[in-house]
Scaffold this motif. Structure first.
Motif, short mmCIF file in Angstrom:
data_model
loop_
_atom_site.label_atom_id
_atom_site.label_comp_id
_atom_site.label_asym_id
_atom_site.label_seq_id
_atom_site.Cartn_x
_atom_site.Cartn_y
_atom_site.Cartn_z
N ARG A 156 12.60 -59.19 -41.93
CA ARG A 156 12.13 -59.82 -40.71
C ARG A 156 13.26 -60.38 -39.83
O ARG A 156 13.01 -60.84 -38.72
N THR A 157 14.49 -60.34 -40.34
CA THR A 157 15.65 -60.71 -39.55
C THR A 157 16.57 -59.51 -39.45
O THR A 157 16.90 -58.88 -40.47
N TYR A 177 20.30 -58.08 -38.11
CA TYR A 177 21.66 -58.44 -37.70
C TYR A 177 22.26 -57.27 -36.93
O TYR A 177 21.99 -56.11 -37.22
N GLN A 235 21.94 -62.21 -34.54
CA GLN A 235 20.73 -62.05 -35.35
C GLN A 235 19.51 -62.22 -34.46
O GLN A 235 19.59 -62.80 -33.37
N CYS A 236 18.37 -61.71 -34.92
CA CYS A 236 17.13 -61.87 -34.18
C CYS A 236 15.96 -61.71 -35.13
O CYS A 236 16.09 -61.12 -36.22
N ALA A 237 14.82 -62.23 -34.74
CA ALA A 237 13.57 -61.94 -35.45
C ALA A 237 13.17 -60.51 -35.11
O ALA A 237 13.30 -60.06 -33.96
#
Length: 300
Positions: free
Chosen positions: A166-167, A169, A180-182
């Motif tokens: 769910r993350t 990079y 990073q992002c959701a």
């Protein structure tokens, strides 16, 4: 060279990248981008098997069907399973989707599968002067090619995923940070884009996440491989005998072997060292990787 770093395979790849371990096949695979060549190597063999490609391949993935997904400069292609060893000069490729066909200045760069079997990759500019015109994409059998709403990059890289998937990079190799992002693998939606780690004197290249959720990043220009905690804290760095490591990967039956690919030539085109282009092994007791998810080519 740090203690605990060994030459696993002395090789002279111009730009060895995309390093992956093939589960079941028990081989290491990587691509030499400028030479348009795909390599496969079984540990203990004196040299890898080589397969010439019709164009440069920035990344690739193994599929549930046994095929391979190969990301050439402007095309994603599928290749039938190569049997016991790679054919020396041929791999039958079938194009499945064009990537940025109207933009001649970019080609496909770093990529890997997410935890749900989609292929996520980025593009990079081909020109000598860096301009942020590259993009990040997700490709799946169910939805085709979908652009991710991430900042444009000059050289997209460091693509990897947290253990829960769910993350995400990622990085731009012309910047000094990893982002990073959701990430939602079903909808290809991203949110909460923010810095993950700052690299004061280096540029990020390929990366992989271990079973503890720590990120390992190859630092282009400094010769370091750095392990970052899930919170973005620098845990330890190893120095390799080359300035341009490209991508780490975990492999072996227990995923407790860590190899790092490298480039023989830097962006200036000069020969960086006598061991550039080789594969290096790091001793990291107690650390294991996460199996790469196979690309879901069974999903219509």
């Amino acid at each position: 060279m740090d203690a605990g770093v060994q030459v696993a395979l002395a090789h002279r790849s111009l730009l060895g990248d995309g390093l992956l371990w093939q589960h079941g096949g028990n081989r290491w695979w990587w691509t030499d981008v400028p030479a348009a060549t795909l390599y496969a190597w079984t540990e203990g063999a004196p040299a890898p098997a080589a397969c010439r490609l019709p164009d440069r391949a920035g990344s690739f993935a193994f599929c549930r069907s046994g095929r391979m997904l190969v990301a050439l400069a402007k095309w994603l292609c599928v290749a039938e399973p190569p049997g016991g060893k790679v054919a020396p000069r041929h791999l039958a490729l079938r194009p499945v989707v064009a990537v940025d066909p109207a933009e001649p200045r970019t080609r496909v760069a770093d990529g890997r599968t997410d935890r749900h079997g989609n292929f996520v990759f980025g593009t990079r500019i081909e020109a000598a002067q860096p301009r942020a015109i590259g993009s990040f994409y997700q490709y799946s059998q169910a939805h085709g090619l979908r652009r991710l709403a991430l900042p444009a990059a000059a050289v997209a890289g460091s693509i990897c995923f947290a253990p829960d998937g769910r993350t995400m990079y990622f990085s731009d190799a012309h910047e000094h940070r990893i982002m990073q992002c959701a990430y939602d693998p079903t909808t290809a939606q991203v949110a909460d884009v923010r810095p993950f780690a700052e690299l004061a004197d280096a540029r990020p290249h390929g990366a992989v996440v271990d079973s503890d959720g720590c990120l390992w990043n190859a630092e282009w220009g400094t010769g370091r491989l750095t392990r970052w905690s899930p919170a973005g804290e620098r845990m330890r760095a190893w120095t390799l005998p080359v300035p341009h490591p490209t991508r780490p990967a975990f492999g072996g039956a227990a995923l407790d072997t860590l190899l790092v690919a490298s480039a023989r030539q830097g962006r200036t085109g000069r020969d960086d060292s006598g061991s550039g282009g080789s594969l290096f092994r790091l001793a990291v007791p107690g650390v294991r990787g996460i199996p790469d998810t196979l690309f879901d080519d069974d999903n219509p």
